[in-house]
Design an enzyme around this catalytic site. Structure first.
Site, PDB file in Angstrom:
ATOM      1  N   GLU A  55       0.788  -1.227   0.000  1.00  0.00           N
ATOM      2  CA  GLU A  55       0.000   0.000   0.000  1.00  0.00           C
ATOM      3  C   GLU A  55       0.828   1.289   0.000  1.00  0.00           C
ATOM      4  O   GLU A  55       0.412   2.293  -0.562  1.00  0.00           O
ATOM      5  CB  GLU A  55      -0.929   0.015   1.225  1.00  0.00           C
ATOM      6  N   SER A  64     -30.831 -29.435 -16.667  1.00  0.00           N
ATOM      7  CA  SER A  64     -31.529 -29.051 -17.896  1.00  0.00           C
ATOM      8  C   SER A  64     -32.009 -27.608 -17.901  1.00  0.00           C
ATOM      9  O   SER A  64     -32.449 -27.103 -18.938  1.00  0.00           O
ATOM     10  CB  SER A  64     -32.719 -29.989 -18.139  1.00  0.00           C
TER      11      SER A  64
END
Length: 876
Positions: free
Chosen positions: A113, A388
């Site tokens: 950072e 399906s």
């Protein structure tokens, strides 16, 4: 003489040249001086302007309120009507001081950072310059130059919007923060504020949650690197949900640590070899008292991902799409014992969205969630293969979109294999031969689905599915019947199906409409709708999915009177079944995804973990359909309809024709199905059907009842259907004829003339088809002809004598006012057969609708003035 002249001349020229050079040099120096002064002036003006702009931007900066640093602000969540739902904040935290932070964690955070954290005073000019270059090259916001100090300021006081005003205020407050607090104190603030996904805040709680370590000093190098990398995108790098992304991010942090000299390259490479899974503790969720936690869980994820804010501390007003009534009903459904068995680990989840907008109205994250709120959210997490239910998305939708297949397109359901030679089977292990695409989807045939997928091609199928939010990296042939490698969530499936119901426009499902920051600024979080398919594709899929619930595998989810489309889906274990002592055909997952014009819902039923008992029985496979039916029946008022676009043509087709042929006027109704075509592709050839001769009626008897003075006529008919009519012609001995049409098998003739004889012919009719007549006669006593009743002439004895054939010239055959056109509108479901959905909008027809056809007005048959009345007899 000449030599002297030349010498003086040369001296004069030389002097002149020297003078010119001097002037030129002087002029050049003056020009450079002017440019330098201009540049300095521009810099001064720019600096002054920059200072002025900076001063203007920071004049409205919030004060550096120490209370806000120490005491986080809770956020308020509102429902779709603006009513308060919950407050987020005040959760237990494990606050740590700087002395509790191990060096390995500090180094990992600094390398990731703010590597120059201890060298700057709140703003890193070096890093900022690099970010400016990146922003110029790639656009504003391409790269941030924020220090840890600036991030603390942003998380505490400001919104996350990337604007010049916010960045100026952020820099100003960062300078103040650095003056007031030490570097160690600022780093301590940062480590206690960071969000780590799953409702976890602060590095101490994160270490306990992900690694089971209550003492930060016990963190290893790869663990520290993982924690240092997560804040950039907490949910994306959640190691439980996205282990591959988490590993990639952790390894990036390790490389940064080596780059900045915190560890050696050797140490970095060794740490990269540690598997993510081996680092993690068993997943647990923090407890809270937040209502509707499954929905709020999605709210937190969306706000965190899209706005990069801390919902538990930033004092936000969060406006959502929540329908509290629907949410309560969903939770009650899932916790009800009415629909579920007591099977171990049985779970279920529901995602309900607005079909038109994609707004999430309710999320049922699972059963029995009261003990641990923010537990695993089955509604928004990948839970299993779709079975399906994927067929409209990967097979038939693309076939219509790219190949313009009609719903009558013929696919041969036959023994078949995948391209690699592996056999594929239908669920019933049977084959139906040539079937329409509608039939194949209605009854969820696997082989036609694979053939449709192959016809489209895997790349186009993937492209179509991903426009619906499926996120497939690649697709294989097994995907065509639901055997996907990447599991799907109910929310994903609901979002995809909603596009079919919304005329082909997809909006990614969303729970948050906007957030309002403490300073009053707003951020709109609603996603933009996108057209992802043609309107004809959406409508034709919808029409076929209506067949699924009306007459196919989804009938138990049907709701009479509601415009409803949907699809079932089940999965099998396959070869994995043996691992749990189950067979390859045992079922771990069951789905139903359906939609109306108003709502779309995806319901999953399965297990929290696989085991020898994790197999859904036939009864349990119906749970998803039952839950869907109960939910939609409760919330949907039945308004709206799926409107057929101009791009779709609906036509009567003769069944079994390939390519499809239009039904002719002589095609029997039982051989007609109504199918959809993309306009411009519809058939023009008409089936060559000969007129069908209907069977004649049987057992025709006419008898006279002297006491009642009526003639009773009765008959029977073996082929009677809802569309069968009977035309009764009554002729007296003087040649006067009366005709009546009925659906019944008897008529009564009142007030016959004494002494008259009557010939009665009965025809069967269906549409424009008519049978040969059955004929009988009766003699009425009186009129000088005796008082005895004459016997009825045997059925058919006078066949052909009265001109009652189809060529009858008495003017009463055929197109009387009751016969109508050659349509089919004889009931609510005209045109339907066992497999295909018809509608009641099939155009002009005799419009009998099952009601008795009015009788033809009675005309007296004799000149004596005795009125002959014909009454319809009792239907048999």
């Amino acid at each position: 003489m000449s030599g002297e002249y030349r010498s003086r001349l040369e001296r004069k020229q030389a002097a002149k040249q020297a003078k010119q050079k001097k002037a030129k040099k002087k002029k050049g120096a003056s020009w450079l001086k002017t440019i330098a002064i201009a540049i300095l002036l521009m810099i001064a003006i720019g600096a002054a302007g920059g200072v002025a702009a900076f001063a203007y931007f920071v004049k409205d900066a919030p004060p550096l309120d120490e209370a806000k640093i120490k005491d986080p602000l809770s956020s308020t969540v509102y429902d779709m009507n603006g009513k308060k739902v919950a407050e987020l904040g005040g959760y237990k935290r494990t606050y740590i001081s700087y002395k509790d932070v191990p060096k390995v964690l500090e180094n990992a955070v600094l390398a990731t950072e703010d590597a120059r954290f201890y060298e700057h005073h709140g703003i890193d000019i070096v890093r900022l310059a690099g970010a400016v270059v990146a922003n110029i090259q790639e656009g504003f916001g391409a790269e941030g130059g924020s220090t840890i100090t600036q991030q603390v300021v942003k998380m505490t006081f400001l919104s996350s919007k990337k604007t010049l005003e916010r960045k100026a205020q952020e820099a100003w407050l960062a300078l103040q923060l650095e003056q007031k607090y030490s570097k160690h104190e600022i780093l301590e603030m940062y480590l206690n504020k960071i969000y780590y996904s799953d409702g976890i805040y602060g590095v101490a709680r994160a270490a306990e949650y992900y690694f089971g370590k209550t003492n930060l000093k016990e963190l290893t190098l790869p663990e520290a690197a993982l924690l240092a990398g997560m804040p950039q995108s907490p949910n994306r790098y959640n190691p439980y949900d996205h282990p591959e992304a988490a590993k990639k991010r952790r390894d990036t942090v390790l490389s940064l640590m080596a780059k900045h000299g915190f560890i050696s390259q050797e140490e970095a490479e060794k740490a990269k070899q540690v598997p993510i899974k081996s680092m993690l503790a068993e997943r647990k969720k923090p407890q809270s008292s937040v209502p509707y936690d499954a929905f709020i869980d999605e709210v937190i994820k969306e706000v965190t991902d899209k706005a990069n804010v801390n919902v538990f501390e930033d004092g936000l007003k969060i406006y959502t799409t929540l329908d509290q009534e629907a949410q309560s009903y969903v939770e009650n459904l899932l916790n009800s014992k009415q629909y579920f068995t007591n099977k171990k680990d049985l779970q279920s989840a529901i995602a309900l969205v607005d079909t038109k907008t994609g707004a999430i109205r309710a999320l049922g994250g699972g059963r029995n969630r009261d003990d641990v709120e923010f537990g695993f959210n089955y509604a928004i997490q990948p839970v299993g293969q779709p079975g399906s239910a994927i067929k409209p998305i990967l097979d038939y939708g693309p076939a219509i979109e790219y190949l313009k297949w009609s719903t009558a397109h013929i696919i041969v359901d036959e023994p078949y294999t995948y391209s690699n030679g592996t056999p594929i089977r239908n669920a019933d292990r049977d084959y139906k031969g040539p079937v329409t695409m509608r039939y194949a989807l209605t009854w969820s045939r696997n082989i036609p689905a694979l053939k449709a997928f192959q016809a489209v091609g895997k790349e186009r199928a993937k492209e179509f599915a991903n426009r619906l939010g499926m996120g497939f990296d690649n697709v294989e042939e097994a995907y065509s019947i639901g055997g996907v490698a990447r599991y799907v969530s109910p929310l994903q499936m609901a979002g995809a199906y909603s596009a079919f119901g919304n005329n082909g426009v997809y909006t990614k499902p969303y729970a948050v409409t906007k957030i309002v920051f403490p300073d009053g600024t707003e951020m709109d979080l609603k996603p933009k709708p996108k057209r992802v398919m043609q309107d004809y594709t959406a409508y034709m899929i919808t029409d076929m999915l209506k067949s699924v619930v009306r007459s196919g595998t989804g009938q138990s989810a049907n709701i009479p009177g509601l415009e409803l489309a949907g699809k079932t889906g089940t999965t099998n274990y396959g070869e994995d079944g043996a691992k749990f002592g189950l067979t390859e055909r045992d079922v771990p997952d069951s789905w139903f995804v359906g939609y109306t014009p108003n709502y779309t819902a995806a319901v999953w039923t399965g297990f929290s973990k696989r085991s020898s008992t994790a197999d859904l029985s036939k009864e349990e496979q119906r749970i998803s359909r039952s839950l869907f039916k109960a939910l939609i029946s409760h919330i949907d008022d039945g308004s709206g309809e799926f409107e057929r676009p101009d791009s779709v043509v609906r036509l009567p087709i003769k069944k079994g024709t390939n390519p499809p042929k239009l039904a002719s006027k002589h095609t029997p109704e039982s051989e007609i199905t109504y199918e959809l075509f993309v306009r411009g592709t519809q058939p023009t050839e008409v089936a060559k059907d000969e007129p069908k001769e209907l069977p004649s009626v049987k057992g025709l008897i006419a008898s006279y009842d002297q006491a009642a003075n009526v003639i009773s006529v009765t008959w029977s008919y073996d082929e009677q259907t809802d569309n069968t009519l009977f035309e009764v012609r009554i002729k007296d001995h003087q040649g006067h004829t009366e005709t009546v049409t009925t659906k019944d098998l008897a008529v009564t003739i009142a007030n016959p003339a004494p002494g008259a004889s009557y010939t009665i012919a009965v025809y069967a009719k269906e549409g424009d088809q008519i049978s040969k007549p059955a004929i009988t006669s009766v003699q009425i006593p009186g009129g000088g002809q005796g008082d005895e009743t004459s016997p009825s002439t045997p059925d058919g004895a006078n066949d052909g004598e009265d001109g009652g054939s189809p060529d009858d010239n008495d003017g009463n055959h055929g197109g009387d006012g009751n016969n109508g056109n050659n349509g089919n509108d004889s009931g609510d479901d005209g045109g339907e057969d066992g497999n295909d959905d018809g509608d009641a909008d099939q155009g002009g027809g005799n419009n009998n609708g099952g009601a008795t056809t009015p009788t033809t007005p009675v005309t007296p048959l004799t000149k004596s003035g005795n009125g002959l009345g014909v009454k319809i007899g009792n239907r048999q």
